[in-house]
Design a protein around this motif. Sequence first.
Motif, PDB file in Angstrom:
ATOM      1  N   ASP A  37     -34.348  13.287 -56.117  1.00 26.07           N
ATOM      2  CA  ASP A  37     -33.928  13.116 -57.508  1.00 26.07           C
ATOM      3  C   ASP A  37     -32.411  13.158 -57.670  1.00 26.07           C
ATOM      4  OD1 ASP A  37     -36.629  12.954 -58.158  1.00 26.07           O
ATOM      5  OD2 ASP A  37     -36.768  15.085 -58.634  1.00 26.07           O
ATOM      6  N   ALA A  38     -31.750  14.065 -56.959  1.00 27.46           N
ATOM      7  CA  ALA A  38     -30.284  14.162 -56.970  1.00 27.46           C
ATOM      8  C   ALA A  38     -29.715  14.289 -58.379  1.00 27.46           C
ATOM      9  CB  ALA A  38     -29.675  12.972 -56.241  1.00 27.46           C
ATOM     10  N   ASP A  39     -30.314  15.154 -59.173  1.00 23.83           N
ATOM     11  CA  ASP A  39     -29.910  15.310 -60.576  1.00 23.83           C
ATOM     12  C   ASP A  39     -28.445  15.701 -60.764  1.00 23.83           C
ATOM     13  OD1 ASP A  39     -32.459  14.603 -61.413  1.00 23.83           O
ATOM     14  OD2 ASP A  39     -33.095  16.677 -61.765  1.00 23.83           O
ATOM     15  N   CYS A  40     -27.901  16.518 -59.872  1.00 25.91           N
ATOM     16  CA  CYS A  40     -26.513  16.972 -60.050  1.00 25.91           C
ATOM     17  C   CYS A  40     -25.507  16.068 -59.343  1.00 25.91           C
ATOM     18  CB  CYS A  40     -26.347  18.420 -59.597  1.00 25.91           C
ATOM     19  SG  CYS A  40     -26.367  18.643 -57.798  1.00 25.91           S
ATOM     20  N   GLY A  41     -25.980  15.025 -58.693  1.00 29.47           N
ATOM     21  CA  GLY A  41     -25.080  14.084 -58.042  1.00 29.47           C
ATOM     22  C   GLY A  41     -24.445  14.597 -56.769  1.00 29.47           C
ATOM     23  N   ALA A  43     -23.613  18.055 -56.156  1.00 27.38           N
ATOM     24  CA  ALA A  43     -22.744  19.219 -56.370  1.00 27.38           C
ATOM     25  C   ALA A  43     -23.372  20.539 -55.918  1.00 27.38           C
ATOM     26  CB  ALA A  43     -22.369  19.312 -57.845  1.00 27.38           C
ATOM     27  N   CYS A  44     -24.527  20.482 -55.285  1.00 26.43           N
ATOM     28  CA  CYS A  44     -25.236  21.690 -54.825  1.00 26.43           C
ATOM     29  C   CYS A  44     -25.534  22.615 -56.005  1.00 26.43           C
ATOM     30  CB  CYS A  44     -24.426  22.427 -53.754  1.00 26.43           C
ATOM     31  SG  CYS A  44     -25.362  23.690 -52.862  1.00 26.43           S
ATOM     32  N   ALA A  45     -25.951  21.998 -57.120  1.00 23.84           N
ATOM     33  CA  ALA A  45     -26.170  22.775 -58.338  1.00 23.84           C
ATOM     34  C   ALA A  45     -27.570  22.633 -58.917  1.00 23.84           C
ATOM     35  CB  ALA A  45     -25.140  22.356 -59.389  1.00 23.84           C
ATOM     36  N   CYS A  46     -28.483  21.937 -58.205  1.00 25.76           N
ATOM     37  CA  CYS A  46     -29.794  21.751 -58.837  1.00 25.76           C
ATOM     38  C   CYS A  46     -30.973  21.880 -57.881  1.00 25.76           C
ATOM     39  CB  CYS A  46     -29.854  20.403 -59.547  1.00 25.76           C
ATOM     40  SG  CYS A  46     -29.886  18.974 -58.444  1.00 25.76           S
ATOM     41  N   GLY A  47     -30.815  21.586 -56.624  1.00 24.15           N
ATOM     42  CA  GLY A  47     -31.926  21.693 -55.683  1.00 24.15           C
ATOM     43  C   GLY A  47     -32.883  20.526 -55.698  1.00 24.15           C
ATOM     44  N   THR A  48     -32.543  19.395 -56.317  1.00 24.63           N
ATOM     45  CA  THR A  48     -33.478  18.269 -56.415  1.00 24.63           C
ATOM     46  C   THR A  48     -33.320  17.256 -55.281  1.00 24.63           C
ATOM     47  OG1 THR A  48     -32.057  16.996 -57.896  1.00 24.63           O
ATOM     48  CG2 THR A  48     -33.680  18.489 -58.917  1.00 24.63           C
ATOM     49  N   THR A  69     -28.050  28.332 -50.101  1.00 27.20           N
ATOM     50  CA  THR A  69     -29.125  29.300 -49.899  1.00 27.20           C
ATOM     51  C   THR A  69     -29.681  29.773 -51.241  1.00 27.20           C
ATOM     52  OG1 THR A  69     -28.182  30.007 -47.792  1.00 27.20           O
ATOM     53  CG2 THR A  69     -29.693  31.546 -48.877  1.00 27.20           C
ATOM     54  N   MET A  70     -28.799  30.005 -52.212  1.00 26.68           N
ATOM     55  CA  MET A  70     -29.229  30.432 -53.540  1.00 26.68           C
ATOM     56  C   MET A  70     -30.085  29.336 -54.209  1.00 26.68           C
ATOM     57  SD  MET A  70     -26.959  31.847 -56.734  1.00 26.68           S
ATOM     58  CE  MET A  70     -26.073  30.320 -56.946  1.00 26.68           C
ATOM     59  N   MET A  71     -29.646  28.093 -54.125  1.00 30.84           N
ATOM     60  CA  MET A  71     -30.408  26.988 -54.720  1.00 30.84           C
ATOM     61  C   MET A  71     -31.772  26.852 -54.048  1.00 30.84           C
ATOM     62  SD  MET A  71     -28.985  25.270 -57.214  1.00 30.84           S
ATOM     63  CE  MET A  71     -28.346  26.768 -57.911  1.00 30.84           C
ATOM     64  N   GLU A  80     -38.521  27.307 -43.379  1.00 29.38           N
ATOM     65  CA  GLU A  80     -37.476  27.847 -42.502  1.00 29.38           C
ATOM     66  C   GLU A  80     -36.358  26.836 -42.269  1.00 29.38           C
ATOM     67  OE1 GLU A  80     -36.967  30.896 -40.919  1.00 29.38           O
ATOM     68  OE2 GLU A  80     -38.516  31.598 -42.298  1.00 29.38           O
ATOM     69  N   THR A  81     -36.693  25.555 -42.271  1.00 30.15           N
ATOM     70  CA  THR A  81     -35.698  24.517 -41.981  1.00 30.15           C
ATOM     71  C   THR A  81     -35.342  23.703 -43.226  1.00 30.15           C
ATOM     72  OG1 THR A  81     -37.425  22.978 -41.253  1.00 30.15           O
ATOM     73  CG2 THR A  81     -36.368  24.350 -39.546  1.00 30.15           C
ATOM     74  N   SER A  82     -35.473  24.300 -44.391  1.00 28.09           N
ATOM     75  CA  SER A  82     -35.101  23.617 -45.642  1.00 28.09           C
ATOM     76  C   SER A  82     -33.588  23.486 -45.739  1.00 28.09           C
ATOM     77  CB  SER A  82     -35.621  24.392 -46.854  1.00 28.09           C
ATOM     78  OG  SER A  82     -37.003  24.237 -47.006  1.00 28.09           O
ATOM     79  N   ARG A  83     -33.168  22.360 -46.272  1.00 27.34           N
ATOM     80  CA  ARG A  83     -31.761  22.110 -46.583  1.00 27.34           C
ATOM     81  C   ARG A  83     -31.716  21.274 -47.859  1.00 27.34           C
ATOM     82  NH1 ARG A  83     -27.464  22.135 -42.972  1.00 27.34           N
ATOM     83  NH2 ARG A  83     -26.373  22.192 -44.977  1.00 27.34           N
ATOM     84  N   LEU A  84     -30.548  21.246 -48.476  1.00 32.41           N
ATOM     85  CA  LEU A  84     -30.296  20.307 -49.560  1.00 32.41           C
ATOM     86  C   LEU A  84     -29.618  19.105 -48.930  1.00 32.41           C
ATOM     87  CD1 LEU A  84     -29.031  22.613 -52.440  1.00 32.41           C
ATOM     88  CD2 LEU A  84     -31.344  21.735 -52.034  1.00 32.41           C
ATOM     89  N   ALA A  85     -30.166  17.928 -49.170  1.00 31.64           N
ATOM     90  CA  ALA A  85     -29.639  16.710 -48.538  1.00 31.64           C
ATOM     91  C   ALA A  85     -28.188  16.454 -48.928  1.00 31.64           C
ATOM     92  CB  ALA A  85     -30.518  15.514 -48.887  1.00 31.64           C
ATOM     93  N   CYS A  86     -27.776  16.943 -50.090  1.00 34.26           N
ATOM     94  CA  CYS A  86     -26.384  16.747 -50.512  1.00 34.26           C
ATOM     95  C   CYS A  86     -25.410  17.540 -49.656  1.00 34.26           C
ATOM     96  CB  CYS A  86     -26.195  17.098 -51.988  1.00 34.26           C
ATOM     97  SG  CYS A  86     -26.383  18.857 -52.403  1.00 34.26           S
TER      98      CYS A  86
END
Length: 106
Positions: A37-41, A43-48, A69-71, A80-86
Amino acid sequence: MASVTIIEFGGTEHEVEIEPGKSLMQIAVDNSIPGIDADCGGACACGTCHVIVADAWFAKTGQTSDEETMMLGMTPERAETSRLACQIETSDALDGMVVQLPEFQM
């Protein structure tokens, strides 16, 4: 040319070319990958743009920041291997990487 494979929750695979220096999120968006979804474009601010990186590739995706980590802590499908693609900067070193999309983005 280097590529990564993004697998939708339902199993549909998308092989996309790496553009060194671009985030995995931006590459997914540029290639209209459903499930990012990339809602925040970026910025590591949404987790989408949550992805689950294949175990063999996780260490090559770089360090996870406290902000990321917080998001990720807010998503019920965290692995265990989750990341934010951004937050994954692509390079030729990621050629062949596989990531899975969760059923839902936050």
